[in-house]
Write a protein that holds these residues in place. Structure first.
Motif, PDB file in Angstrom:
ATOM      1  N   ALA A  65      62.792  87.553  32.591  1.00 56.04           N
ATOM      2  CA  ALA A  65      62.595  88.850  31.943  1.00 56.04           C
ATOM      3  C   ALA A  65      62.592  88.777  30.428  1.00 56.04           C
ATOM      4  O   ALA A  65      62.326  89.790  29.771  1.00 56.04           O
ATOM      5  CB  ALA A  65      63.692  89.822  32.399  1.00 56.04           C
ATOM      6  N   ARG A  66      62.864  87.606  29.857  1.00 54.45           N
ATOM      7  CA  ARG A  66      63.037  87.525  28.405  1.00 54.45           C
ATOM      8  C   ARG A  66      62.032  86.604  27.712  1.00 54.45           C
ATOM      9  O   ARG A  66      62.125  86.406  26.497  1.00 54.45           O
ATOM     10  CB  ARG A  66      64.465  87.112  28.069  1.00 54.45           C
ATOM     11  CG  ARG A  66      65.488  88.125  28.578  1.00 54.45           C
ATOM     12  CD  ARG A  66      66.905  87.783  28.199  1.00 54.45           C
ATOM     13  NE  ARG A  66      67.836  88.721  28.822  1.00 54.45           N
ATOM     14  CZ  ARG A  66      68.135  89.916  28.354  1.00 54.45           C
ATOM     15  NH1 ARG A  66      67.588  90.331  27.217  1.00 54.45           N
ATOM     16  NH2 ARG A  66      68.988  90.701  28.992  1.00 54.45           N
ATOM     17  N   SER A  67      61.080  86.065  28.457  1.00 54.18           N
ATOM     18  CA  SER A  67      60.047  85.263  27.796  1.00 54.18           C
ATOM     19  C   SER A  67      58.742  85.340  28.577  1.00 54.18           C
ATOM     20  O   SER A  67      58.746  85.518  29.797  1.00 54.18           O
ATOM     21  CB  SER A  67      60.487  83.808  27.634  1.00 54.18           C
ATOM     22  OG  SER A  67      60.490  83.121  28.858  1.00 54.18           O
ATOM     23  N   TYR A  68      57.665  85.234  27.846  1.00 53.91           N
ATOM     24  CA  TYR A  68      56.317  85.106  28.410  1.00 53.91           C
ATOM     25  C   TYR A  68      55.793  83.712  28.077  1.00 53.91           C
ATOM     26  O   TYR A  68      56.134  83.138  27.025  1.00 53.91           O
ATOM     27  CB  TYR A  68      55.353  86.118  27.799  1.00 53.91           C
ATOM     28  CG  TYR A  68      55.563  87.561  28.168  1.00 53.91           C
ATOM     29  CD1 TYR A  68      56.141  87.940  29.373  1.00 53.91           C
ATOM     30  CD2 TYR A  68      55.141  88.566  27.292  1.00 53.91           C
ATOM     31  CE1 TYR A  68      56.297  89.275  29.705  1.00 53.91           C
ATOM     32  CE2 TYR A  68      55.296  89.906  27.615  1.00 53.91           C
ATOM     33  CZ  TYR A  68      55.870  90.256  28.818  1.00 53.91           C
ATOM     34  OH  TYR A  68      56.029  91.576  29.131  1.00 53.91           O
ATOM     35  N   ARG A  69      54.911  83.183  28.939  1.00 55.71           N
ATOM     36  CA  ARG A  69      54.211  81.946  28.631  1.00 55.71           C
ATOM     37  C   ARG A  69      52.719  82.174  28.805  1.00 55.71           C
ATOM     38  O   ARG A  69      52.289  82.773  29.797  1.00 55.71           O
ATOM     39  CB  ARG A  69      54.669  80.799  29.533  1.00 55.71           C
ATOM     40  CG  ARG A  69      54.022  79.455  29.142  1.00 55.71           C
ATOM     41  CD  ARG A  69      54.483  78.313  30.022  1.00 55.71           C
ATOM     42  NE  ARG A  69      53.924  78.388  31.366  1.00 55.71           N
ATOM     43  CZ  ARG A  69      53.936  77.389  32.240  1.00 55.71           C
ATOM     44  NH1 ARG A  69      54.496  76.240  31.912  1.00 55.71           N
ATOM     45  NH2 ARG A  69      53.429  77.540  33.447  1.00 55.71           N
ATOM     46  N   ILE A  70      51.939  81.695  27.847  1.00 57.29           N
ATOM     47  CA  ILE A  70      50.487  81.716  27.953  1.00 57.29           C
ATOM     48  C   ILE A  70      49.955  80.326  27.630  1.00 57.29           C
ATOM     49  O   ILE A  70      50.620  79.530  26.968  1.00 57.29           O
ATOM     50  CB  ILE A  70      49.844  82.746  26.997  1.00 57.29           C
ATOM     51  CG1 ILE A  70      50.196  82.431  25.539  1.00 57.29           C
ATOM     52  CG2 ILE A  70      50.264  84.159  27.381  1.00 57.29           C
ATOM     53  CD1 ILE A  70      49.470  83.310  24.533  1.00 57.29           C
ATOM     54  N   GLY A  71      48.759  80.007  28.118  1.00 56.52           N
ATOM     55  CA  GLY A  71      48.086  78.765  27.790  1.00 56.52           C
ATOM     56  C   GLY A  71      46.835  79.059  26.977  1.00 56.52           C
ATOM     57  O   GLY A  71      46.076  79.975  27.302  1.00 56.52           O
ATOM     58  N   VAL A  72      46.617  78.281  25.928  1.00 51.62           N
ATOM     59  CA  VAL A  72      45.491  78.522  25.018  1.00 51.62           C
ATOM     60  C   VAL A  72      44.651  77.255  24.914  1.00 51.62           C
ATOM     61  O   VAL A  72      45.142  76.203  24.489  1.00 51.62           O
ATOM     62  CB  VAL A  72      45.987  78.950  23.617  1.00 51.62           C
ATOM     63  CG1 VAL A  72      44.794  79.217  22.691  1.00 51.62           C
ATOM     64  CG2 VAL A  72      46.873  80.182  23.713  1.00 51.62           C
ATOM     65  N   LEU A  73      43.398  77.367  25.295  1.00 50.28           N
ATOM     66  CA  LEU A  73      42.436  76.274  25.182  1.00 50.28           C
ATOM     67  C   LEU A  73      41.771  76.313  23.816  1.00 50.28           C
ATOM     68  O   LEU A  73      41.300  77.369  23.371  1.00 50.28           O
ATOM     69  CB  LEU A  73      41.368  76.410  26.269  1.00 50.28           C
ATOM     70  CG  LEU A  73      40.137  75.500  26.151  1.00 50.28           C
ATOM     71  CD1 LEU A  73      40.514  74.046  26.397  1.00 50.28           C
ATOM     72  CD2 LEU A  73      39.050  75.964  27.110  1.00 50.28           C
ATOM     73  N   ARG A  74      41.738  75.164  23.143  1.00 48.10           N
ATOM     74  CA  ARG A  74      40.962  75.090  21.898  1.00 48.10           C
ATOM     75  C   ARG A  74      39.476  75.158  22.254  1.00 48.10           C
ATOM     76  O   ARG A  74      38.977  74.335  23.034  1.00 48.10           O
ATOM     77  CB  ARG A  74      41.240  73.799  21.150  1.00 48.10           C
ATOM     78  CG  ARG A  74      40.403  73.674  19.871  1.00 48.10           C
ATOM     79  CD  ARG A  74      40.513  72.292  19.273  1.00 48.10           C
ATOM     80  NE  ARG A  74      41.830  72.038  18.713  1.00 48.10           N
ATOM     81  CZ  ARG A  74      42.209  72.408  17.496  1.00 48.10           C
ATOM     82  NH1 ARG A  74      41.370  73.056  16.703  1.00 48.10           N
ATOM     83  NH2 ARG A  74      43.419  72.129  17.059  1.00 48.10           N
ATOM     84  N   GLU A  75      38.790  76.130  21.682  1.00 45.12           N
ATOM     85  CA  GLU A  75      37.361  76.309  21.948  1.00 45.12           C
ATOM     86  C   GLU A  75      36.592  76.043  20.661  1.00 45.12           C
ATOM     87  O   GLU A  75      36.515  76.914  19.789  1.00 45.12           O
ATOM     88  CB  GLU A  75      37.092  77.716  22.472  1.00 45.12           C
ATOM     89  CG  GLU A  75      37.834  78.032  23.763  1.00 45.12           C
ATOM     90  CD  GLU A  75      37.479  79.403  24.294  1.00 45.12           C
ATOM     91  OE1 GLU A  75      36.363  79.574  24.788  1.00 45.12           O
ATOM     92  OE2 GLU A  75      38.342  80.294  24.202  1.00 45.12           O
ATOM     93  N   PRO A  76      35.987  74.847  20.538  1.00 48.18           N
ATOM     94  CA  PRO A  76      35.294  74.512  19.288  1.00 48.18           C
ATOM     95  C   PRO A  76      34.176  75.489  18.938  1.00 48.18           C
ATOM     96  O   PRO A  76      33.898  75.718  17.753  1.00 48.18           O
ATOM     97  CB  PRO A  76      34.735  73.105  19.575  1.00 48.18           C
ATOM     98  CG  PRO A  76      35.633  72.554  20.638  1.00 48.18           C
ATOM     99  CD  PRO A  76      36.015  73.725  21.489  1.00 48.18           C
ATOM    100  N   ALA A  77      33.549  76.078  19.952  1.00 52.48           N
ATOM    101  CA  ALA A  77      32.462  77.021  19.697  1.00 52.48           C
ATOM    102  C   ALA A  77      32.945  78.464  19.714  1.00 52.48           C
ATOM    103  O   ALA A  77      32.143  79.387  19.786  1.00 52.48           O
ATOM    104  CB  ALA A  77      31.353  76.833  20.729  1.00 52.48           C
ATOM    105  N   GLY A  78      34.260  78.672  19.672  1.00 50.18           N
ATOM    106  CA  GLY A  78      34.810  80.017  19.723  1.00 50.18           C
ATOM    107  C   GLY A  78      34.702  80.736  18.399  1.00 50.18           C
ATOM    108  O   GLY A  78      34.080  80.270  17.437  1.00 50.18           O
ATOM    109  N   ARG A  79      35.371  81.899  18.331  1.00 55.39           N
ATOM    110  CA  ARG A  79      35.269  82.761  17.154  1.00 55.39           C
ATOM    111  C   ARG A  79      36.511  82.709  16.279  1.00 55.39           C
ATOM    112  O   ARG A  79      36.722  83.584  15.444  1.00 55.39           O
ATOM    113  CB  ARG A  79      34.997  84.205  17.597  1.00 55.39           C
ATOM    114  CG  ARG A  79      33.639  84.376  18.273  1.00 55.39           C
ATOM    115  CD  ARG A  79      33.534  85.746  18.931  1.00 55.39           C
ATOM    116  NE  ARG A  79      34.477  85.863  20.048  1.00 55.39           N
ATOM    117  CZ  ARG A  79      34.814  87.022  20.611  1.00 55.39           C
ATOM    118  NH1 ARG A  79      34.317  88.151  20.148  1.00 55.39           N
ATOM    119  NH2 ARG A  79      35.648  87.048  21.629  1.00 55.39           N
ATOM    120  N   GLY A  80      37.332  81.680  16.453  1.00 55.14           N
ATOM    121  CA  GLY A  80      38.426  81.450  15.528  1.00 55.14           C
ATOM    122  C   GLY A  80      39.811  81.719  16.054  1.00 55.14           C
ATOM    123  O   GLY A  80      40.796  81.301  15.440  1.00 55.14           O
ATOM    124  N   GLY A  81      39.929  82.398  17.173  1.00 55.42           N
ATOM    125  CA  GLY A  81      41.244  82.712  17.700  1.00 55.42           C
ATOM    126  C   GLY A  81      41.997  81.496  18.183  1.00 55.42           C
ATOM    127  O   GLY A  81      43.154  81.259  17.804  1.00 55.42           O
TER     128      GLY A  81
END
Length: 317
Positions: A65-81
């Motif tokens: 209840a006290r933490s969230y986890r997310i996974g983020v892929l580096r996208e070379p052709a992405g928009r900067g996020g």
């Protein structure tokens, strides 16, 4: 892309590489307090310090209840996020939160088949944990470019032969014909990954009953050129107003121009933030969220991309 609602603040409490090109973020409240509950399939809007907003699936322990986890892929052709997350976001930074919200819910079934491509594994991890907890039969088919690019392999290893890994450089493309039968029986299939994988799975399951296949897209599918809009009227029942949506306006923009606030985020029919109740008329659904049964019901729509199939809609606004 700015989110149209103030967001709560979260602290980046952890940042961990989990494969080539993927990091996880652990997010907590700055005061260590309880976070909103969520269920498998949920995602959140992450408002980054540089002003960008991106949607990420929650992939941690739903009972924490006290933490969230997310996974983020580096996208070379992405928009900067993703580049900002990988290169600049640091432990101790503060980010904004929108949600969580869930348009990819896990519903009861006799058995599940989970199909993941690359970072599409993230929303499926909590679903697998839920199925395992309930004692429901399940299997996972997980593909990626290379084994080193496939995240969470250590976690998935605990499930033994229920998990089948198919790196493309070792096995080629996923053999969907071998995994997806002509009839689903009591199986529900949940699939997330690149558009090409989702398109292939949808073609293979085209004859299945509604609801047996659920997919989640990270990028809206390309339009086929037949979706040019025509103008239509929208009655806003609660406010007693009627608007005209021109052929070159989105419904969301027409509402905003008229001073009618509707929360939105992705503006691609992917995140579900702008869901609006339809009281009368037939929506022209152009989102990537609703299944065929939900589309046929016609009682809601996502106003960022969807329009009207007829000359008039009545919305609960």
């Amino acid at each position: 892309m700015a989110i149209d609602t103030p967001a709560a603040e979260l602290l980046v409490a952890g940042k961990t590489p989990v494969s080539d090109g993927v990091v996880t973020l652990t997010l907590t409240r700055p005061d260590g307090g309880r976070l909103p509950d969520w269920a498998p399939g949920a995602h959140l809007d992450l408002v980054l310090p540089n002003g960008l907003t991106r949607q990420y699936s929650l992939c941690g322990d739903r009972w924490d209840a006290r933490s969230y986890r997310i996974g983020v892929l580096r996208e070379p052709a992405g928009r900067g996020g993703s580049a900002f997350v990988h290169d600049e976001l640091e432990i101790g930074d503060v980010v904004g939160l929108g949600g969580p919200r869930n348009n990819f819910r896990l519903v009861p079934a006799e058995r599940y088949l989970f199909v993941a491509g690359g970072i599409g594994i993230t929303p499926l991890l909590p679903m697998i944990a839920q199925a395992e907890m309930l004692g429901t039969a399940w299997r996972l088919l997980y593909g990626g470019r290379t084994r080193s690019s496939m995240a969470f392999l250590d976690e998935l290893g605990a499930y033994g032969d229920k998990v089948t890994l198919r790196p493309q450089d070792e096995h080629g493309l996923l053999d969907l014909d071998a995994w997806l039968p002509a009839s689903p029986g009591g199986t529900r299939v949940y699939c997330c990954g690149p558009g090409a994988l989702l398109d292939a799975v949808e073609r293979r399951c085209a004859g299945w009953p509604p609801g047996r296949l659920r997919t989640e897209r990270f990028v809206a599918p390309a339009q086929d050129g037949t979706t040019a809009g025509t103008s239509f009227e929208v009655e806003l029942r609660r406010s007693g107003r009627t608007l005209t949506v021109t052929r070159d306006q989105s419904l969301l923009r027409a509402l905003g121009d008229a001073g009618v606030p509707v929360l939105s985020s992705c503006r691609q029919g992917l995140c579900g933030t702008c869901e609006t109740t339809v009281l009368d008329g037939v929506p022209d659904h152009r989102d990537s969220l609703l299944d065929e049964t939900e589309r046929a019901a016609g009682d809601c729509m996502f106003v960022c991309v969807s329009r009207s199939s007829g000359p008039r809609l009545v919305l609960d606004l």
